[in-house]
Design a protein around this motif. Structure first.
Motif, PDB file in Angstrom:
ATOM      1  N   ILE A   1      52.717  -8.289  -7.517  1.00 29.25           N
ATOM      2  CA  ILE A   1      52.949  -6.860  -8.052  1.00 29.25           C
ATOM      3  C   ILE A   1      51.943  -5.956  -7.572  1.00 29.25           C
ATOM      4  CG2 ILE A   1      52.576  -5.873 -10.280  1.00 29.25           C
ATOM      5  CD1 ILE A   1      53.678  -8.112 -11.759  1.00 29.25           C
ATOM      6  N   THR A   2      52.519  -4.701  -7.285  1.00 32.67           N
ATOM      7  CA  THR A   2      51.775  -3.789  -6.474  1.00 32.67           C
ATOM      8  C   THR A   2      50.637  -3.027  -7.780  1.00 32.67           C
ATOM      9  OG1 THR A   2      53.522  -1.959  -7.118  1.00 32.67           O
ATOM     10  CG2 THR A   2      53.530  -2.968  -5.009  1.00 32.67           C
TER      11      THR A   2
ATOM     12  N   LYS B   1      49.865  -0.070  -8.609  1.00 33.35           N
ATOM     13  CA  LYS B   1      50.263   1.072  -9.328  1.00 33.35           C
ATOM     14  C   LYS B   1      51.210   0.373 -10.456  1.00 33.35           C
ATOM     15  CE  LYS B   1      50.248   4.513  -5.972  1.00 33.35           C
ATOM     16  NZ  LYS B   1      50.724   5.625  -5.191  1.00 33.35           N
ATOM     17  N   PHE B   2      52.154  -0.622 -10.107  1.00 35.35           N
ATOM     18  CA  PHE B   2      53.170  -1.084 -11.228  1.00 35.35           C
ATOM     19  C   PHE B   2      52.132  -1.837 -12.228  1.00 35.35           C
ATOM     20  CE2 PHE B   2      56.453  -4.076 -12.597  1.00 35.35           C
ATOM     21  CZ  PHE B   2      57.164  -3.273 -13.244  1.00 35.35           C
ATOM     22  N   ARG B   3      51.194  -2.398 -11.632  1.00 34.17           N
ATOM     23  CA  ARG B   3      50.351  -3.348 -12.618  1.00 34.17           C
ATOM     24  C   ARG B   3      49.518  -2.577 -13.493  1.00 34.17           C
ATOM     25  NH1 ARG B   3      46.381  -5.506  -9.011  1.00 34.17           N
ATOM     26  NH2 ARG B   3      48.010  -6.580  -7.906  1.00 34.17           N
TER      27      ARG B   3
ATOM     28  N   PHE C   1      50.650   0.433 -14.562  1.00 33.18           N
ATOM     29  CA  PHE C   1      51.687   0.827 -15.516  1.00 33.18           C
ATOM     30  C   PHE C   1      51.914  -0.171 -16.661  1.00 33.18           C
ATOM     31  CE2 PHE C   1      56.304   0.744 -16.653  1.00 33.18           C
ATOM     32  CZ  PHE C   1      56.284   1.781 -17.445  1.00 33.18           C
ATOM     33  N   LEU C   2      51.903  -1.487 -16.325  1.00 34.58           N
ATOM     34  CA  LEU C   2      52.238  -2.622 -17.165  1.00 34.58           C
ATOM     35  C   LEU C   2      51.079  -2.638 -18.177  1.00 34.58           C
ATOM     36  CD1 LEU C   2      54.252  -5.305 -14.710  1.00 34.58           C
ATOM     37  CD2 LEU C   2      55.080  -3.804 -16.716  1.00 34.58           C
TER      38      LEU C   2
ATOM     39  N   SER D   1      51.294   0.082 -20.602  1.00 29.79           N
ATOM     40  CA  SER D   1      52.133  -0.346 -21.552  1.00 29.79           C
ATOM     41  C   SER D   1      51.801  -1.233 -22.382  1.00 29.79           C
ATOM     42  CB  SER D   1      53.534  -0.584 -20.623  1.00 29.79           C
ATOM     43  OG  SER D   1      53.923   0.494 -19.914  1.00 29.79           O
TER      44      SER D   1
END
Length: 198
Positions: A132-133, A135-137, A139-140, A143
């Motif tokens: 997982i990149t 930035k997405f990590r 975001f998660l 969240s």
């Protein structure tokens, strides 16, 4: 110095800082402490949990006992109350606040716990899903910190079931705990495969 730079560039530290900043921005926008007069300590938190923090402050100052107190009705054993509600290490920060500032402390404590849960989720995601990149990590992780499970108990009834003292303290540790359990399960599965020739 390199260690400080490394920590500041790490995703868990960024997740912590970003979550703390978002929480503080929300508090500022809606007039919650420490920026306004309102506090997220509503319902029973306002009349029960803030009193428990006042009791903890007295215990830490040596004005009360963690085992028995006369300030509880006609006196009583406080070991269970102290252990269940007040043993979070973050609660020790209460010493830096006056009793009149306990709603501010409650709001800052909420921001810290949300931030820690984001940070631990970032650690878990890095270990469990390394592809997982970043930035997405991030975001998660954020969240997870701001999910309904973490927010609703604080705003409704913090002493009931999964409220602040019980599971909200654990919300920060669940991701890293899951990572450790998964490693054990994978190791056990691998050992069984070797044992049975699968």
């Amino acid at each position: 110095m390199n260690l400080v730079k490394k920590v500041l560039k790490s995703r868990p530290a960024i997740a912590f800082a970003a979550s703390f900043l978002v929480t503080m921005l929300i508090f500022a926008a809606f007039g919650y402490a420490p920026f306004g007069l309102k506090s997220v300590a509503g319902a029973d938190a306002n009349i029960q949990y803030l009193d428990l923090f006042a009791y903890l402050k007295d215990v830490l100052a040596g004005k009360n006992s963690a085992t028995y107190t006369m300030s509880a009705l006609l006196g009583g054993d406080e070991v269970a109350t102290f252990a269940y509600y007040l043993m979070s290490p973050l609660n020790l920060l209460v010493v830096f606040f006056q009793k009149s500032q306990l709603p501010i402390f409650y709001d800052i404590l909420l921001a810290l716990k949300l931030s820690l849960s984001a940070s631990s989720m970032a650690i878990f995601l890095k270990q469990r899903f390394p592809k997982i990149t970043g930035k997405f990590r991030l975001f998660l992780a954020m969240s997870y910190a701001f999910c309904q499970y973490n927010i609703a108990p604080v705003l409704q009834h913090p002493l009931a079931g999964r409220g602040v003292p019980a599971a909200f303290n654990l919300a920060g540790y669940i991701p890293t705990s899951c990572g450790r359990q998964e490693k054990r399960l994978l190791l056990t599965d691998h050992q069984h495969r070797l044992q049975y020739g699968l």
